[in-house]
Design a protein around this motif. Structure first.
Motif, PDB file in Angstrom:
ATOM      1  N   SER A   1       0.917  -1.139   0.082  1.00 30.16           N
ATOM      2  CA  SER A   1      -0.123  -0.056  -0.055  1.00 30.16           C
ATOM      3  C   SER A   1       0.994   1.290  -0.045  1.00 30.16           C
ATOM      4  CB  SER A   1      -0.796  -0.062   1.283  1.00 30.16           C
ATOM      5  OG  SER A   1      -0.029  -0.146   2.254  1.00 30.16           O
ATOM      6  N   ALA A   2       2.064   1.207   0.356  1.00 26.91           N
ATOM      7  CA  ALA A   2       2.757   2.363   0.239  1.00 26.91           C
ATOM      8  C   ALA A   2       4.290   1.916   0.184  1.00 26.91           C
ATOM      9  CB  ALA A   2       2.764   3.155   1.498  1.00 26.91           C
TER      10      ALA A   2
ATOM     11  N   GLU B   1      -1.483   1.646   5.745  1.00 26.55           N
ATOM     12  CA  GLU B   1      -1.646   2.311   4.424  1.00 26.55           C
ATOM     13  C   GLU B   1      -0.509   3.275   3.937  1.00 26.55           C
ATOM     14  OE1 GLU B   1      -3.715   1.211   2.207  1.00 26.55           O
ATOM     15  OE2 GLU B   1      -5.311  -0.119   3.560  1.00 26.55           O
ATOM     16  N   GLY B   2       0.118   4.103   4.762  1.00 32.71           N
ATOM     17  CA  GLY B   2       1.034   4.870   4.413  1.00 32.71           C
ATOM     18  C   GLY B   2       2.209   4.782   5.038  1.00 32.71           C
TER      19      GLY B   2
ATOM     20  N   GLY C   1      -2.764   8.138   2.627  1.00 29.41           N
ATOM     21  CA  GLY C   1      -1.668   8.529   1.966  1.00 29.41           C
ATOM     22  C   GLY C   1      -0.819   9.381   3.284  1.00 29.41           C
TER      23      GLY C   1
ATOM     24  N   THR D   1       3.073  11.466   3.721  1.00 28.62           N
ATOM     25  CA  THR D   1       4.340  11.807   3.283  1.00 28.62           C
ATOM     26  C   THR D   1       4.833  12.923   4.291  1.00 28.62           C
ATOM     27  OG1 THR D   1       5.388  12.836   1.298  1.00 28.62           O
ATOM     28  CG2 THR D   1       3.050  14.029   1.828  1.00 28.62           C
TER      29      THR D   1
ATOM     30  N   GLU E   1      -2.854   7.554  -2.337  1.00 29.25           N
ATOM     31  CA  GLU E   1      -1.320   8.035  -2.000  1.00 29.25           C
ATOM     32  C   GLU E   1      -1.073   9.485  -2.417  1.00 29.25           C
ATOM     33  OE1 GLU E   1       0.700   7.723  -0.117  1.00 29.25           O
ATOM     34  OE2 GLU E   1       1.950   5.903  -0.657  1.00 29.25           O
TER      35      GLU E   1
ATOM     36  N   THR F   1       2.550  12.269  -1.983  1.00 28.98           N
ATOM     37  CA  THR F   1       3.805  12.275  -2.099  1.00 28.98           C
ATOM     38  C   THR F   1       4.302  13.636  -2.371  1.00 28.98           C
ATOM     39  OG1 THR F   1       4.182   9.956  -2.767  1.00 28.98           O
ATOM     40  CG2 THR F   1       6.218  11.460  -2.928  1.00 28.98           C
TER      41      THR F   1
ATOM     42  N   GLY G   1       0.649   2.557  -3.926  1.00 27.96           N
ATOM     43  CA  GLY G   1       1.834   2.990  -3.502  1.00 27.96           C
ATOM     44  C   GLY G   1       2.448   3.983  -4.472  1.00 27.96           C
TER      45      GLY G   1
ATOM     46  N   THR H   1       6.343   6.606  -4.488  1.00 27.16           N
ATOM     47  CA  THR H   1       7.457   7.350  -3.941  1.00 27.16           C
ATOM     48  C   THR H   1       8.276   8.068  -5.201  1.00 27.16           C
ATOM     49  OG1 THR H   1       9.095   7.120  -2.449  1.00 27.16           O
ATOM     50  CG2 THR H   1       8.816   5.198  -4.107  1.00 27.16           C
TER      51      THR H   1
END
Length: 349
Positions: A66-67, A115-116, A170, A172, A228, A230, A312, A314
Protein backbone atom coordinates in the motif's frame (compact mmCIF):
# COMPACT_ATOMS: atom_id res chain seq x y z
CA UNK A 1 23.49 3.90 -2.26
CA UNK A 2 22.66 7.52 -3.08
CA UNK A 3 19.22 8.58 -4.28
CA UNK A 4 20.50 9.35 -7.79
CA UNK A 5 21.87 5.80 -7.97
CA UNK A 6 18.52 4.44 -6.83
CA UNK A 7 16.88 6.42 -9.64
CA UNK A 8 19.16 4.93 -12.27
CA UNK A 9 18.76 1.41 -10.89
CA UNK A 10 14.97 1.59 -10.65
CA UNK A 11 14.63 2.86 -14.20
CA UNK A 12 17.07 0.37 -15.70
CA UNK A 13 15.74 -2.57 -13.69
CA UNK A 14 12.10 -1.99 -14.51
CA UNK A 15 12.84 -1.32 -18.15
CA UNK A 16 14.64 -4.68 -18.25
CA UNK A 17 11.72 -6.36 -16.49
CA UNK A 18 9.36 -4.92 -19.10
CA UNK A 19 11.52 -6.35 -21.88
CA UNK A 20 11.30 -9.78 -20.25
CA UNK A 21 7.50 -9.61 -20.08
CA UNK A 22 7.00 -8.40 -23.64
CA UNK A 23 5.82 -10.93 -26.19
CA UNK A 24 8.56 -12.07 -28.56
CA UNK A 25 12.01 -10.61 -29.40
CA UNK A 26 12.40 -7.05 -30.63
CA UNK A 27 12.91 -6.58 -34.34
CA UNK A 28 15.58 -4.33 -35.84
CA UNK A 29 12.93 -1.74 -36.65
CA UNK A 30 11.71 -1.74 -33.04
CA UNK A 31 15.24 -1.28 -31.74
CA UNK A 32 15.93 1.73 -33.98
CA UNK A 33 12.49 3.27 -33.50
CA UNK A 34 11.44 2.82 -29.85
CA UNK A 35 7.67 3.03 -29.26
CA UNK A 36 6.32 6.18 -27.69
CA UNK A 37 5.83 5.61 -23.98
CA UNK A 38 3.89 8.77 -23.25
CA UNK A 39 0.91 8.56 -20.90
CA UNK A 40 0.33 12.32 -21.30
CA UNK A 41 2.42 15.35 -22.29
CA UNK A 42 3.81 15.39 -18.71
CA UNK A 43 4.20 11.68 -17.88
CA UNK A 44 5.73 8.64 -19.56
CA UNK A 45 6.23 5.06 -18.46
CA UNK A 46 9.70 3.50 -18.44
CA UNK A 47 8.68 -0.03 -17.53
CA UNK A 48 6.93 -2.40 -15.15
CA UNK A 49 7.70 -5.57 -13.21
CA UNK A 50 5.49 -8.42 -12.01
CA UNK A 51 8.44 -10.31 -10.53
CA UNK A 52 7.13 -10.32 -6.95
CA UNK A 53 3.55 -11.28 -7.79
CA UNK A 54 2.32 -14.19 -5.60
CA UNK A 55 5.72 -14.84 -4.05
CA UNK A 56 6.76 -15.34 -0.42
CA UNK A 57 9.76 -14.26 1.64
CA UNK A 58 10.72 -15.97 4.89
CA UNK A 59 7.22 -17.39 5.12
CA UNK A 60 5.50 -14.02 4.58
CA UNK A 61 3.33 -13.35 1.53
CA UNK A 62 4.93 -10.65 -0.64
CA UNK A 63 2.10 -8.40 -1.73
CA UNK A 64 -0.77 -6.32 -0.37
CA UNK A 65 1.57 -3.34 -0.85
CA UNK A 66 0.00 0.00 0.00
CA UNK A 67 3.00 2.37 0.25
CA UNK A 68 6.65 2.81 -0.76
CA UNK A 69 9.50 5.01 0.47
CA UNK A 70 13.21 5.44 -0.22
CA UNK A 71 15.40 5.43 2.88
CA UNK A 72 18.77 7.07 3.51
CA UNK A 73 20.61 3.87 2.63
CA UNK A 74 19.10 3.80 -0.84
CA UNK A 75 16.83 0.86 -0.06
CA UNK A 76 13.13 0.72 -0.89
CA UNK A 77 10.83 0.34 2.12
CA UNK A 78 7.40 -1.14 1.36
CA UNK A 79 4.48 -1.58 3.73
CA UNK A 80 1.78 -4.21 3.36
CA UNK A 81 -1.73 -3.54 4.64
CA UNK A 82 -1.50 -6.95 6.33
CA UNK A 83 0.89 -5.53 8.95
CA UNK A 84 4.25 -6.29 7.33
CA UNK A 85 7.13 -3.90 6.63
CA UNK A 86 9.48 -5.03 3.85
CA UNK A 87 12.85 -3.79 2.64
CA UNK A 88 13.51 -4.29 -1.09
CA UNK A 89 16.99 -4.40 -2.55
CA UNK A 90 17.60 -1.39 -4.80
CA UNK A 91 20.53 -3.18 -6.44
CA UNK A 92 18.28 -5.90 -7.83
CA UNK A 93 15.21 -3.98 -8.93
CA UNK A 94 14.85 -6.20 -11.95
CA UNK A 95 13.44 -8.70 -9.44
CA UNK A 96 12.87 -6.28 -6.51
CA UNK A 97 14.15 -8.96 -4.14
CA UNK A 98 13.10 -8.50 -0.49
CA UNK A 99 15.99 -8.40 1.97
CA UNK A 100 14.02 -8.18 5.21
CA UNK A 101 10.51 -8.23 6.62
CA UNK A 102 9.24 -7.31 10.09
CA UNK A 103 5.69 -7.56 11.48
CA UNK A 104 3.83 -4.45 12.58
CA UNK A 105 1.20 -4.25 15.31
CA UNK A 106 -0.53 -1.78 17.60
CA UNK A 107 0.23 -1.34 21.30
CA UNK A 108 -1.86 -4.43 22.14
CA UNK A 109 -0.24 -6.63 19.50
CA UNK A 110 -3.23 -6.42 17.14
CA UNK A 111 -2.77 -6.25 13.37
CA UNK A 112 -3.06 -2.93 11.53
CA UNK A 113 -4.48 -1.88 8.19
CA UNK A 114 -1.20 -0.16 7.28
CA UNK A 115 -1.61 2.25 4.37
CA UNK A 116 0.94 5.10 4.47
CA UNK A 117 4.72 5.06 4.95
CA UNK A 118 7.44 7.65 5.55
CA UNK A 119 11.10 6.99 6.29
CA UNK A 120 12.14 9.78 8.65
CA UNK A 121 15.57 11.42 8.64
CA UNK A 122 16.76 9.20 11.52
CA UNK A 123 15.73 6.03 9.67
CA UNK A 124 12.61 5.34 11.73
CA UNK A 125 9.39 4.48 9.94
CA UNK A 126 6.17 6.47 10.26
CA UNK A 127 3.21 4.27 9.35
CA UNK A 128 -0.44 5.28 9.06
CA UNK A 129 -3.25 2.81 9.66
CA UNK A 130 -6.87 3.05 8.56
CA UNK A 131 -8.03 1.12 11.60
CA UNK A 132 -8.55 4.01 14.04
CA UNK A 133 -7.00 5.88 12.11
CA UNK A 134 -3.49 6.35 13.51
CA UNK A 135 0.08 7.34 12.71
CA UNK A 136 2.80 5.51 14.65
CA UNK A 137 6.57 5.69 14.59
CA UNK A 138 8.38 2.36 14.39
CA UNK A 139 12.02 1.36 14.59
CA UNK A 140 13.45 -0.58 11.65
CA UNK A 141 12.77 -3.79 13.59
CA UNK A 142 9.08 -2.96 14.13
CA UNK A 143 9.11 -1.62 17.70
CA UNK A 144 6.61 1.17 18.45
CA UNK A 145 8.41 4.37 19.45
CA UNK A 146 5.66 6.98 19.34
CA UNK A 147 2.07 7.68 18.32
CA UNK A 148 0.78 10.95 16.89
CA UNK A 149 -2.42 12.70 18.01
CA UNK A 150 -5.41 12.59 15.62
CA UNK A 151 -8.30 15.11 15.53
CA UNK A 152 -11.55 13.69 16.89
CA UNK A 153 -13.46 14.44 13.68
CA UNK A 154 -11.12 12.23 11.62
CA UNK A 155 -11.55 9.19 13.87
CA UNK A 156 -13.76 6.31 12.75
CA UNK A 157 -17.37 6.53 13.95
CA UNK A 158 -18.68 6.46 16.64
CA UNK A 159 -15.54 8.11 18.04
CA UNK A 160 -15.51 10.54 15.11
CA UNK A 161 -17.02 11.22 11.70
CA UNK A 162 -14.89 9.00 9.47
CA UNK A 163 -15.91 5.74 7.80
CA UNK A 164 -13.95 2.56 8.46
CA UNK A 165 -11.42 1.75 5.73
CA UNK A 166 -11.68 5.29 4.32
CA UNK A 167 -9.17 7.19 6.48
CA UNK A 168 -5.38 7.78 6.40
CA UNK A 169 -4.49 6.25 3.02
CA UNK A 170 -1.54 8.51 2.14
CA UNK A 171 1.38 9.80 4.23
CA UNK A 172 4.29 12.07 3.28
CA UNK A 173 6.96 14.28 4.82
CA UNK A 174 7.29 17.73 3.25
CA UNK A 175 10.72 19.13 2.24
CA UNK A 176 12.75 20.18 5.25
CA UNK A 177 11.39 17.33 7.34
CA UNK A 178 9.32 19.50 9.69
CA UNK A 179 5.78 18.88 8.39
CA UNK A 180 4.06 15.51 8.03
CA UNK A 181 0.87 15.21 5.96
CA UNK A 182 -1.73 12.43 5.93
CA UNK A 183 -4.47 12.19 3.30
CA UNK A 184 -7.91 10.78 4.03
CA UNK A 185 -9.08 8.37 1.34
CA UNK A 186 -12.64 9.66 1.33
CA UNK A 187 -14.82 12.26 3.02
CA UNK A 188 -16.02 12.36 6.60
CA UNK A 189 -19.71 12.60 7.59
CA UNK A 190 -21.10 16.09 7.06
CA UNK A 191 -18.59 17.06 4.37
CA UNK A 192 -19.28 16.94 0.66
CA UNK A 193 -18.67 13.43 -0.66
CA UNK A 194 -16.15 14.85 -3.11
CA UNK A 195 -14.02 16.69 -0.53
CA UNK A 196 -11.44 14.88 1.60
CA UNK A 197 -9.24 16.28 4.34
CA UNK A 198 -5.46 16.45 4.48
CA UNK A 199 -4.14 16.60 8.07
CA UNK A 200 -0.68 17.94 8.94
CA UNK A 201 1.60 17.79 11.97
CA UNK A 202 4.58 20.09 12.65
CA UNK A 203 7.68 19.69 14.77
CA UNK A 204 10.69 21.75 15.79
CA UNK A 205 13.69 21.30 13.52
CA UNK A 206 15.72 19.69 16.30
CA UNK A 207 12.94 17.44 17.61
CA UNK A 208 11.23 14.17 16.79
CA UNK A 209 7.76 14.82 18.26
CA UNK A 210 4.98 16.02 15.94
CA UNK A 211 2.12 18.28 17.05
CA UNK A 212 -1.22 18.77 15.29
CA UNK A 213 -1.11 21.59 12.73
CA UNK A 214 -3.11 22.83 9.74
CA UNK A 215 -5.73 20.85 7.85
CA UNK A 216 -6.82 21.30 4.23
CA UNK A 217 -9.67 20.30 1.95
CA UNK A 218 -9.02 18.55 -1.38
CA UNK A 219 -11.63 17.79 -4.06
CA UNK A 220 -11.51 14.27 -5.49
CA UNK A 221 -12.92 13.17 -8.83
CA UNK A 222 -16.38 11.60 -8.71
CA UNK A 223 -16.18 7.92 -7.82
CA UNK A 224 -12.49 8.04 -6.89
CA UNK A 225 -10.58 8.25 -3.61
CA UNK A 226 -7.06 9.24 -2.60
CA UNK A 227 -4.77 6.20 -2.55
CA UNK A 228 -1.44 7.98 -2.01
CA UNK A 229 0.17 11.39 -1.56
CA UNK A 230 3.88 12.22 -1.96
CA UNK A 231 5.61 15.56 -1.51
CA UNK A 232 7.65 16.96 -4.39
CA UNK A 233 11.02 18.69 -3.79
CA UNK A 234 9.37 22.14 -4.18
CA UNK A 235 6.68 21.53 -1.55
CA UNK A 236 3.79 20.54 -3.80
CA UNK A 237 2.13 17.12 -3.73
CA UNK A 238 1.69 14.22 -6.09
CA UNK A 239 -1.73 12.72 -5.44
CA UNK A 240 -2.92 9.35 -6.71
CA UNK A 241 -6.67 9.06 -7.13
CA UNK A 242 -8.01 5.58 -7.69
CA UNK A 243 -11.29 3.77 -8.15
CA UNK A 244 -12.66 0.41 -9.28
CA UNK A 245 -15.76 -0.55 -11.25
CA UNK A 246 -16.71 -4.24 -11.38
CA UNK A 247 -16.58 -5.59 -14.92
CA UNK A 248 -14.67 -2.52 -16.12
CA UNK A 249 -11.57 -2.27 -13.96
CA UNK A 250 -9.46 0.39 -12.31
CA UNK A 251 -9.17 4.12 -12.80
CA UNK A 252 -5.83 5.62 -11.71
CA UNK A 253 -5.07 9.31 -12.10
CA UNK A 254 -1.97 11.22 -11.07
CA UNK A 255 -2.44 14.83 -9.98
CA UNK A 256 -0.09 17.63 -8.97
CA UNK A 257 -1.59 19.47 -6.00
CA UNK A 258 -0.54 22.66 -4.19
CA UNK A 259 -1.61 23.13 -0.55
CA UNK A 260 0.45 26.28 0.01
CA UNK A 261 -2.43 28.72 -0.54
CA UNK A 262 -5.28 26.56 0.77
CA UNK A 263 -7.44 27.51 3.75
CA UNK A 264 -6.71 25.87 7.11
CA UNK A 265 -9.90 23.86 7.73
CA UNK A 266 -8.98 22.47 11.15
CA UNK A 267 -11.70 24.65 12.73
CA UNK A 268 -14.23 24.24 9.89
CA UNK A 269 -16.96 21.82 10.95
CA UNK A 270 -18.24 20.96 7.46
CA UNK A 271 -16.78 21.35 3.99
CA UNK A 272 -19.40 21.79 1.28
CA UNK A 273 -17.35 23.31 -1.52
CA UNK A 274 -19.66 26.35 -1.38
CA UNK A 275 -18.45 27.82 1.91
CA UNK A 276 -15.70 30.18 0.77
CA UNK A 277 -12.98 27.75 1.79
CA UNK A 278 -10.03 27.71 -0.62
CA UNK A 279 -9.36 24.05 -1.41
CA UNK A 280 -6.02 22.55 -2.39
CA UNK A 281 -5.54 23.28 -6.09
CA UNK A 282 -4.82 20.37 -8.41
CA UNK A 283 -3.67 19.77 -11.99
CA UNK A 284 -4.02 16.48 -13.85
CA UNK A 285 -0.64 15.08 -14.85
CA UNK A 286 -1.86 11.79 -16.33
CA UNK A 287 -4.72 9.33 -16.46
CA UNK A 288 -2.80 6.04 -16.50
CA UNK A 289 -5.38 4.41 -18.76
CA UNK A 290 -3.63 6.32 -21.56
CA UNK A 291 -0.19 4.76 -20.92
CA UNK A 292 1.05 2.23 -23.48
CA UNK A 293 0.49 -1.27 -22.11
CA UNK A 294 4.09 -2.41 -22.87
CA UNK A 295 2.90 -5.99 -23.28
CA UNK A 296 1.29 -6.18 -19.84
CA UNK A 297 -1.53 -8.62 -19.22
CA UNK A 298 -4.40 -8.41 -16.72
CA UNK A 299 -6.13 -11.15 -14.74
CA UNK A 300 -9.49 -9.35 -14.74
CA UNK A 301 -11.23 -6.85 -17.02
CA UNK A 302 -9.26 -3.59 -17.27
CA UNK A 303 -9.59 -0.62 -19.63
CA UNK A 304 -5.82 -0.99 -20.09
CA UNK A 305 -4.16 -4.32 -19.16
CA UNK A 306 -1.34 -2.36 -17.52
CA UNK A 307 -3.68 -1.17 -14.78
CA UNK A 308 -4.37 -2.71 -11.42
CA UNK A 309 -5.15 -1.48 -7.90
CA UNK A 310 -2.32 1.11 -7.70
CA UNK A 311 -1.81 2.30 -4.11
CA UNK A 312 1.87 3.14 -3.51
CA UNK A 313 4.01 5.95 -4.92
CA UNK A 314 7.45 7.30 -4.13
CA UNK A 315 9.94 9.63 -5.82
CA UNK A 316 13.21 7.85 -6.54
CA UNK A 317 15.03 10.84 -8.04
CA UNK A 318 14.59 14.38 -9.30
CA UNK A 319 16.39 16.96 -11.42
CA UNK A 320 15.21 20.31 -12.81
CA UNK A 321 11.49 19.64 -12.36
CA UNK A 322 11.67 16.11 -13.72
CA UNK A 323 10.85 13.26 -11.37
CA UNK A 324 11.32 9.52 -11.54
CA UNK A 325 8.53 7.70 -9.79
CA UNK A 326 8.05 4.15 -8.53
CA UNK A 327 4.47 2.94 -8.12
CA UNK A 328 3.06 -0.35 -6.85
CA UNK A 329 -0.33 -2.05 -6.93
CA UNK A 330 -2.02 -3.80 -4.02
CA UNK A 331 -3.10 -7.27 -5.15
CA UNK A 332 -5.23 -7.84 -2.00
CA UNK A 333 -3.81 -11.38 -2.05
CA UNK A 334 -6.39 -12.03 -4.75
CA UNK A 335 -5.66 -14.39 -7.67
CA UNK A 336 -7.50 -11.98 -9.99
CA UNK A 337 -5.12 -9.11 -9.14
CA UNK A 338 -1.39 -8.47 -9.60
CA UNK A 339 1.44 -7.08 -7.50
CA UNK A 340 2.96 -4.81 -10.15
CA UNK A 341 5.66 -2.15 -9.92
CA UNK A 342 5.70 0.74 -12.39
CA UNK A 343 8.49 3.15 -13.27
CA UNK A 344 7.20 6.53 -14.47
CA UNK A 345 8.86 9.77 -15.45
CA UNK A 346 7.04 13.04 -14.77
CA UNK A 347 7.73 16.62 -15.77
CA UNK A 348 6.19 19.16 -13.41
CA UNK A 349 4.57 22.31 -14.81
Amino acid sequence: MRLRTVLATVTAGLAAATTLTAAGPATAAQVTAAPANACSPAVSIAGFSDALDKTTYEGTFVGNFSALAVDGKGEIAAVSDRSALFTLDAKTLKTLAPTSVVPLADENGAALDSEGLVVDRDGTRLVSSETEPSVRRYSRDGKILDRLPVPDALKVAPAGRATANQTFEGLTLLPGGRTLLAAMENSISGDSKEIVRFQTWDRKSSGRTFQLAAQYGYRIDTGLGVSEVTATPDGRLLVLERGFTAGVGNTVRLYLADPRHATDTSSTATLTGQDGVRLVGKTLLADLVNCPSLGATAKQPQPNPLLDNVEGLTITGSAKGRLNLLLVSDDNQNPAQITRFYSLRARLP
